[in-house]
Design an enzyme around this catalytic site. Sequence first.
Site, short mmCIF file in Angstrom:
data_model
loop_
_atom_site.label_atom_id
_atom_site.label_comp_id
_atom_site.label_asym_id
_atom_site.label_seq_id
_atom_site.Cartn_x
_atom_site.Cartn_y
_atom_site.Cartn_z
CB SER A 135 -0.84 -0.03 1.29
OG SER A 135 -1.52 1.18 1.49
CE1 TYR A 195 -3.77 -1.96 5.44
CE2 TYR A 195 -3.40 0.30 4.72
CZ TYR A 195 -3.67 -1.03 4.42
OH TYR A 195 -3.85 -1.41 3.12
P1 NAP Z 1 -11.38 -6.12 0.31
O1 NAP Z 1 -12.37 -5.95 -0.79
O2 NAP Z 1 -11.86 -5.93 1.72
O3 NAP Z 1 -10.66 -7.54 0.16
C1 NAP Z 1 -9.88 -8.06 1.19
C2 NAP Z 1 -9.83 -9.56 1.02
O4 NAP Z 1 -9.00 -10.10 2.07
C3 NAP Z 1 -11.21 -10.21 1.16
O5 NAP Z 1 -11.33 -11.25 0.21
C4 NAP Z 1 -11.15 -10.78 2.57
O6 NAP Z 1 -11.98 -11.92 2.75
C5 NAP Z 1 -9.70 -11.20 2.62
N1 NAP Z 1 -9.29 -11.53 3.98
C6 NAP Z 1 -9.41 -10.81 5.11
N2 NAP Z 1 -8.97 -11.53 6.17
C7 NAP Z 1 -8.56 -12.71 5.68
C8 NAP Z 1 -8.01 -13.89 6.24
N3 NAP Z 1 -7.80 -14.00 7.56
N4 NAP Z 1 -7.69 -14.93 5.42
C9 NAP Z 1 -7.91 -14.86 4.09
N5 NAP Z 1 -8.47 -13.80 3.50
C10 NAP Z 1 -8.78 -12.72 4.29
O7 NAP Z 1 -10.20 -5.06 0.16
P2 NAP Z 1 -9.18 -4.77 -1.06
O8 NAP Z 1 -9.18 -3.29 -1.20
O9 NAP Z 1 -9.44 -5.61 -2.24
O10 NAP Z 1 -7.79 -5.17 -0.35
C11 NAP Z 1 -6.92 -6.16 -0.86
C12 NAP Z 1 -5.50 -5.81 -0.41
O11 NAP Z 1 -5.14 -4.53 -0.92
C13 NAP Z 1 -5.34 -5.73 1.12
O12 NAP Z 1 -4.09 -6.31 1.47
C14 NAP Z 1 -5.31 -4.22 1.38
O13 NAP Z 1 -4.57 -3.91 2.55
C15 NAP Z 1 -4.64 -3.73 0.12
N6 NAP Z 1 -4.89 -2.32 -0.23
C16 NAP Z 1 -6.16 -1.84 -0.44
C17 NAP Z 1 -6.34 -0.51 -0.79
C18 NAP Z 1 -7.68 0.11 -1.08
O14 NAP Z 1 -7.83 1.34 -1.04
N7 NAP Z 1 -8.72 -0.64 -1.39
C19 NAP Z 1 -5.23 0.33 -0.91
C20 NAP Z 1 -3.97 -0.18 -0.68
C21 NAP Z 1 -3.80 -1.50 -0.35
P3 NAP Z 1 -13.40 -11.87 3.57
O15 NAP Z 1 -14.43 -11.40 2.59
O16 NAP Z 1 -13.59 -13.28 4.00
O17 NAP Z 1 -13.19 -10.91 4.72
#
Ligand code: NAP
Length: 277
Positions: free
Chosen positions: A133, A146
Amino acid sequence: MTKTVLITGCSSGFGLAAVGLFADEGWNVVATVRRLEDGAPFAGRDNVLVARLDVQDPATIEAAIQAGIDRFGGIDALINNAGFGLFGVFEGTSPEKVREQFDVNVFGLMETTRAILPHFRANRSGVVVNITSGAGVFGLPMSSLYNASKFAVEGFSEALSYELEPLGVRVKLVEPGGVLATKFGQRVGAEAAQTTAPEDYAPIIAAGETLFEGLRAVRRGATPADVARVMLEACMDRTDRLRWVATDDIKPLVALRREAGEDVYWAEMRKAFALKG
Ligand code: NAP
Protein backbone atom coordinates in the site's frame (compact mmCIF):
# COMPACT_ATOMS: atom_id res chain seq x y z
CA MET A 1 2.88 -23.53 -21.16
CA THR A 2 -0.14 -22.42 -19.13
CA LYS A 3 0.85 -20.74 -15.87
CA THR A 4 -0.94 -21.11 -12.56
CA VAL A 5 -1.43 -18.45 -9.88
CA LEU A 6 -2.75 -18.81 -6.34
CA ILE A 7 -4.36 -15.65 -4.98
CA THR A 8 -5.49 -14.99 -1.39
CA GLY A 9 -8.54 -12.91 -0.51
CA CYS A 10 -10.61 -13.43 -3.66
CA SER A 11 -14.07 -12.79 -2.19
CA SER A 12 -14.01 -9.12 -3.18
CA GLY A 13 -11.95 -6.16 -4.30
CA PHE A 14 -8.53 -6.63 -5.89
CA GLY A 15 -8.54 -10.41 -5.42
CA LEU A 16 -11.89 -10.83 -7.14
CA ALA A 17 -10.78 -8.62 -10.05
CA ALA A 18 -7.46 -10.46 -10.33
CA VAL A 19 -9.15 -13.87 -10.65
CA GLY A 20 -11.16 -12.60 -13.62
CA LEU A 21 -8.19 -10.94 -15.31
CA PHE A 22 -5.73 -13.83 -14.90
CA ALA A 23 -8.36 -16.37 -16.04
CA ASP A 24 -9.21 -14.20 -19.08
CA GLU A 25 -5.49 -14.02 -19.89
CA GLY A 26 -5.31 -17.82 -20.01
CA TRP A 27 -3.83 -18.51 -16.58
CA ASN A 28 -5.04 -21.28 -14.30
CA VAL A 29 -6.17 -19.66 -11.07
CA VAL A 30 -6.46 -21.07 -7.55
CA ALA A 31 -8.95 -18.52 -6.22
CA THR A 32 -8.88 -18.73 -2.44
CA VAL A 33 -11.61 -17.48 -0.12
CA ARG A 34 -12.46 -17.85 3.56
CA ARG A 35 -16.00 -19.05 2.75
CA LEU A 36 -16.42 -21.36 -0.25
CA GLU A 37 -19.74 -19.71 -1.18
CA ASP A 38 -17.73 -16.54 -1.99
CA GLY A 39 -16.30 -18.47 -4.95
CA ALA A 40 -19.71 -18.48 -6.65
CA PRO A 41 -18.74 -15.79 -9.22
CA PHE A 42 -16.13 -18.20 -10.66
CA ALA A 43 -18.48 -21.17 -11.13
CA GLY A 44 -18.28 -22.68 -14.61
CA ARG A 45 -14.74 -21.45 -15.32
CA ASP A 46 -12.63 -24.56 -16.02
CA ASN A 47 -9.37 -22.76 -15.36
CA VAL A 48 -10.43 -21.53 -11.91
CA LEU A 49 -10.27 -23.73 -8.81
CA VAL A 50 -11.97 -22.27 -5.74
CA ALA A 51 -10.29 -23.32 -2.50
CA ARG A 52 -10.80 -22.33 1.13
CA LEU A 53 -7.86 -20.44 2.63
CA ASP A 54 -7.84 -18.41 5.82
CA VAL A 55 -4.37 -16.94 6.32
CA GLN A 56 -4.88 -17.35 10.07
CA ASP A 57 -5.38 -21.11 9.66
CA PRO A 58 -2.18 -22.89 8.46
CA ALA A 59 -4.01 -26.15 7.62
CA THR A 60 -6.14 -24.32 5.04
CA ILE A 61 -3.02 -22.76 3.50
CA GLU A 62 -1.37 -26.19 3.03
CA ALA A 63 -4.60 -27.74 1.71
CA ALA A 64 -5.25 -24.96 -0.82
CA ILE A 65 -1.70 -25.13 -2.20
CA GLN A 66 -1.87 -28.92 -2.50
CA ALA A 67 -5.29 -28.73 -4.17
CA GLY A 68 -3.89 -26.27 -6.72
CA ILE A 69 -0.86 -28.47 -7.47
CA ASP A 70 -3.09 -31.57 -7.78
CA ARG A 71 -5.51 -29.84 -10.14
CA PHE A 72 -3.13 -27.88 -12.36
CA GLY A 73 0.17 -29.77 -11.97
CA GLY A 74 2.00 -26.94 -10.23
CA ILE A 75 1.85 -23.31 -9.11
CA ASP A 76 3.99 -20.58 -10.70
CA ALA A 77 2.88 -17.48 -8.81
CA LEU A 78 1.54 -16.59 -5.38
CA ILE A 79 -0.29 -13.31 -4.82
CA ASN A 80 -0.56 -12.42 -1.13
CA ASN A 81 -3.51 -10.06 -1.37
CA ALA A 82 -5.62 -10.84 1.74
CA GLY A 83 -5.58 -8.02 4.24
CA PHE A 84 -7.57 -5.36 6.05
CA GLY A 85 -7.06 -1.86 7.42
CA LEU A 86 -7.06 -1.14 11.14
CA PHE A 87 -7.23 2.64 11.49
CA GLY A 88 -7.62 4.78 14.60
CA VAL A 89 -5.56 6.23 17.39
CA PHE A 90 -3.02 3.65 18.62
CA GLU A 91 -3.72 4.30 22.31
CA GLY A 92 -7.40 3.57 21.77
CA THR A 93 -6.85 0.26 19.95
CA SER A 94 -6.91 -3.00 21.90
CA PRO A 95 -3.88 -5.33 21.92
CA GLU A 96 -6.13 -8.07 20.49
CA LYS A 97 -6.93 -5.90 17.47
CA VAL A 98 -3.25 -5.02 17.02
CA ARG A 99 -2.40 -8.73 16.98
CA GLU A 100 -5.18 -9.48 14.50
CA GLN A 101 -3.85 -6.79 12.14
CA PHE A 102 -0.44 -8.45 12.19
CA ASP A 103 -1.85 -11.99 12.12
CA VAL A 104 -3.62 -11.28 8.82
CA ASN A 105 -1.49 -8.68 7.04
CA VAL A 106 1.95 -9.92 8.12
CA PHE A 107 2.09 -13.39 9.69
CA GLY A 108 -0.61 -14.78 7.38
CA LEU A 109 1.32 -13.50 4.36
CA MET A 110 4.54 -14.97 5.75
CA GLU A 111 3.03 -18.39 6.43
CA THR A 112 1.43 -18.55 2.98
CA THR A 113 4.82 -17.67 1.49
CA ARG A 114 6.61 -20.25 3.65
CA ALA A 115 4.14 -22.93 2.56
CA ILE A 116 4.70 -22.37 -1.19
CA LEU A 117 8.50 -22.03 -1.07
CA PRO A 118 9.43 -25.74 -1.11
CA HIS A 119 7.42 -26.06 -4.34
CA PHE A 120 9.06 -23.00 -5.90
CA ARG A 121 12.53 -24.15 -4.80
CA ALA A 122 11.98 -27.60 -6.27
CA ASN A 123 11.03 -25.95 -9.57
CA ARG A 124 13.86 -23.37 -9.33
CA SER A 125 11.13 -20.95 -10.41
CA GLY A 126 8.26 -18.95 -8.98
CA VAL A 127 7.11 -15.43 -8.10
CA VAL A 128 5.70 -14.08 -4.84
CA VAL A 129 3.70 -10.86 -5.27
CA ASN A 130 2.89 -9.09 -2.02
CA ILE A 131 0.19 -6.42 -1.97
CA THR A 132 1.23 -3.58 0.26
CA SER A 133 0.00 0.00 0.00
CA GLY A 134 1.00 3.63 0.00
CA ALA A 135 0.78 2.90 3.74
CA GLY A 136 3.85 0.72 3.24
CA VAL A 137 5.76 3.77 1.97
CA PHE A 138 4.71 6.78 4.11
CA GLY A 139 3.15 7.04 7.57
CA LEU A 140 -0.14 8.85 8.15
CA PRO A 141 -2.04 9.84 11.30
CA MET A 142 -4.58 7.27 12.56
CA SER A 143 -2.82 4.63 10.50
CA SER A 144 -0.02 3.53 12.85
CA LEU A 145 -1.09 -0.13 12.93
CA TYR A 146 -2.01 -0.53 9.27
CA ASN A 147 1.21 1.37 8.44
CA ALA A 148 3.23 -0.89 10.73
CA SER A 149 1.81 -4.00 9.06
CA LYS A 150 2.46 -2.77 5.52
CA PHE A 151 5.95 -1.41 6.38
CA ALA A 152 6.64 -4.88 7.78
CA VAL A 153 5.58 -6.47 4.49
CA GLU A 154 7.80 -4.05 2.57
CA GLY A 155 10.86 -4.84 4.71
CA PHE A 156 10.16 -8.56 4.73
CA SER A 157 9.77 -8.66 0.95
CA GLU A 158 12.84 -6.56 0.22
CA ALA A 159 15.05 -8.71 2.45
CA LEU A 160 13.50 -12.00 1.31
CA SER A 161 14.25 -11.16 -2.32
CA TYR A 162 18.00 -11.55 -1.58
CA GLU A 163 17.43 -15.08 -0.24
CA LEU A 164 15.19 -16.21 -3.06
CA GLU A 165 16.70 -14.62 -6.16
CA PRO A 166 19.64 -17.09 -6.29
CA LEU A 167 17.06 -19.91 -6.15
CA GLY A 168 15.14 -18.63 -9.17
CA VAL A 169 12.26 -17.22 -7.09
CA ARG A 170 11.29 -13.57 -7.62
CA VAL A 171 9.64 -11.27 -5.05
CA LYS A 172 7.48 -8.31 -6.10
CA LEU A 173 5.65 -5.56 -4.20
CA VAL A 174 2.47 -3.96 -5.55
CA GLU A 175 1.59 -0.68 -3.80
CA PRO A 176 -1.95 0.57 -4.45
CA GLY A 177 -3.32 3.86 -3.16
CA GLY A 178 -6.97 4.43 -2.35
CA VAL A 179 -9.41 2.42 -4.45
CA LEU A 180 -12.97 2.92 -3.31
CA ALA A 181 -14.72 0.09 -5.17
CA THR A 182 -13.64 -2.69 -2.79
CA LYS A 183 -14.85 -3.80 0.62
CA PHE A 184 -11.73 -2.32 2.24
CA GLY A 185 -13.54 0.85 3.39
CA GLN A 186 -16.42 -1.12 4.94
CA ARG A 187 -14.03 -3.13 7.10
CA VAL A 188 -12.06 0.03 7.97
CA GLY A 189 -15.30 1.58 9.22
CA ALA A 190 -16.29 -1.50 11.20
CA GLU A 191 -12.87 -1.75 12.83
CA ALA A 192 -12.60 1.99 13.55
CA ALA A 193 -15.96 1.85 15.32
CA GLN A 194 -14.29 -0.38 17.92
CA THR A 195 -11.60 2.16 18.85
CA THR A 196 -12.02 5.21 21.07
CA ALA A 197 -9.53 8.00 21.55
CA PRO A 198 -9.01 10.39 24.46
CA GLU A 199 -10.12 13.96 23.65
CA ASP A 200 -6.46 15.09 23.50
CA TYR A 201 -6.22 13.50 20.05
CA ALA A 202 -9.03 15.56 18.46
CA PRO A 203 -6.77 18.03 16.54
CA ILE A 204 -4.61 15.36 14.88
CA ILE A 205 -7.70 13.26 14.10
CA ALA A 206 -9.18 16.29 12.33
CA ALA A 207 -5.92 16.94 10.42
CA GLY A 208 -5.83 13.29 9.34
CA GLU A 209 -9.39 13.43 8.11
CA THR A 210 -8.60 16.54 6.06
CA LEU A 211 -5.67 14.72 4.44
CA PHE A 212 -7.76 11.65 3.61
CA GLU A 213 -10.44 13.89 2.08
CA GLY A 214 -7.71 15.54 -0.01
CA LEU A 215 -6.46 12.16 -1.18
CA ARG A 216 -10.01 11.15 -2.13
CA ALA A 217 -10.35 14.35 -4.15
CA VAL A 218 -7.27 13.56 -6.27
CA ARG A 219 -8.20 9.96 -6.89
CA ARG A 220 -8.30 9.50 -10.61
CA GLY A 221 -10.84 6.73 -10.62
CA ALA A 222 -8.50 3.77 -10.21
CA THR A 223 -10.46 0.52 -10.13
CA PRO A 224 -9.76 -2.97 -8.78
CA ALA A 225 -9.25 -4.01 -12.42
CA ASP A 226 -6.42 -1.46 -12.74
CA VAL A 227 -4.70 -2.92 -9.67
CA ALA A 228 -5.25 -6.45 -10.99
CA ARG A 229 -3.46 -5.46 -14.20
CA VAL A 230 -0.46 -4.28 -12.19
CA MET A 231 -0.49 -7.62 -10.32
CA LEU A 232 -0.37 -9.38 -13.70
CA GLU A 233 2.49 -7.17 -14.87
CA ALA A 234 4.43 -7.91 -11.67
CA CYS A 235 3.83 -11.67 -12.08
CA MET A 236 5.09 -11.61 -15.67
CA ASP A 237 8.12 -9.42 -14.97
CA ARG A 238 11.39 -11.30 -15.48
CA THR A 239 13.66 -8.51 -14.23
CA ASP A 240 14.84 -7.87 -10.70
CA ARG A 241 12.42 -4.94 -10.26
CA LEU A 242 10.87 -5.12 -6.78
CA ARG A 243 8.22 -2.36 -6.54
CA TRP A 244 5.18 -1.21 -8.53
CA VAL A 245 3.19 1.87 -7.44
CA ALA A 246 -0.22 0.76 -8.65
CA THR A 247 -2.39 3.92 -8.67
CA ASP A 248 -1.81 7.59 -9.57
CA ASP A 249 -3.25 9.15 -6.42
CA ILE A 250 -0.24 8.28 -4.25
CA LYS A 251 2.47 8.97 -6.80
CA PRO A 252 3.20 12.54 -5.51
CA LEU A 253 3.50 11.31 -1.90
CA VAL A 254 5.62 8.31 -2.91
CA ALA A 255 7.91 10.65 -4.87
CA LEU A 256 8.11 13.02 -1.89
CA ARG A 257 9.06 10.09 0.36
CA ARG A 258 11.53 8.42 -1.99
CA GLU A 259 13.03 11.26 -4.00
CA ALA A 260 12.82 14.57 -2.15
CA GLY A 261 15.08 13.71 0.77
CA GLU A 262 14.25 13.35 4.46
CA ASP A 263 14.22 17.08 5.37
CA VAL A 264 11.92 18.13 2.53
CA TYR A 265 9.64 15.15 3.15
CA TRP A 266 9.29 15.95 6.84
CA ALA A 267 8.75 19.65 6.28
CA GLU A 268 5.94 18.94 3.80
CA MET A 269 4.26 16.31 5.98
CA ARG A 270 4.39 18.44 9.12
CA LYS A 271 2.89 21.33 7.17
CA ALA A 272 0.14 19.03 5.88
CA PHE A 273 -0.80 18.04 9.41
CA ALA A 274 -0.36 21.53 10.87
CA LEU A 275 2.31 20.33 13.29
CA LYS A 276 4.78 22.83 14.72
CA GLY A 277 8.21 22.74 13.05
P1 NAP B 1 -11.38 -6.12 0.31
O1 NAP B 1 -12.37 -5.95 -0.79
O2 NAP B 1 -11.86 -5.93 1.72
O3 NAP B 1 -10.66 -7.54 0.16
C1 NAP B 1 -9.88 -8.06 1.19
C2 NAP B 1 -9.83 -9.56 1.02
O4 NAP B 1 -9.00 -10.10 2.07
C3 NAP B 1 -11.21 -10.21 1.16
O5 NAP B 1 -11.33 -11.25 0.21
C4 NAP B 1 -11.15 -10.78 2.57
O6 NAP B 1 -11.98 -11.92 2.75
C5 NAP B 1 -9.70 -11.20 2.62
N1 NAP B 1 -9.29 -11.53 3.98
C6 NAP B 1 -9.41 -10.81 5.11
N2 NAP B 1 -8.97 -11.53 6.17
C7 NAP B 1 -8.56 -12.71 5.68
C8 NAP B 1 -8.01 -13.89 6.24
N3 NAP B 1 -7.80 -14.00 7.56
N4 NAP B 1 -7.69 -14.93 5.42
C9 NAP B 1 -7.91 -14.86 4.09
N5 NAP B 1 -8.47 -13.80 3.50
C10 NAP B 1 -8.78 -12.72 4.29
O7 NAP B 1 -10.20 -5.06 0.16
P2 NAP B 1 -9.18 -4.77 -1.06
O8 NAP B 1 -9.18 -3.29 -1.20
O9 NAP B 1 -9.44 -5.61 -2.24
O10 NAP B 1 -7.79 -5.17 -0.35
C11 NAP B 1 -6.92 -6.16 -0.86
C12 NAP B 1 -5.50 -5.81 -0.41
O11 NAP B 1 -5.14 -4.53 -0.92
C13 NAP B 1 -5.34 -5.73 1.12
O12 NAP B 1 -4.09 -6.31 1.47
C14 NAP B 1 -5.31 -4.22 1.38
O13 NAP B 1 -4.57 -3.91 2.55
C15 NAP B 1 -4.64 -3.73 0.12
N6 NAP B 1 -4.89 -2.32 -0.23
C16 NAP B 1 -6.16 -1.84 -0.44
C17 NAP B 1 -6.34 -0.51 -0.79
C18 NAP B 1 -7.68 0.11 -1.08
O14 NAP B 1 -7.83 1.34 -1.04
N7 NAP B 1 -8.72 -0.64 -1.39
C19 NAP B 1 -5.23 0.33 -0.91
C20 NAP B 1 -3.97 -0.18 -0.68
C21 NAP B 1 -3.80 -1.50 -0.35
P3 NAP B 1 -13.40 -11.87 3.57
O15 NAP B 1 -14.43 -11.40 2.59
O16 NAP B 1 -13.59 -13.28 4.00
O17 NAP B 1 -13.19 -10.91 4.72
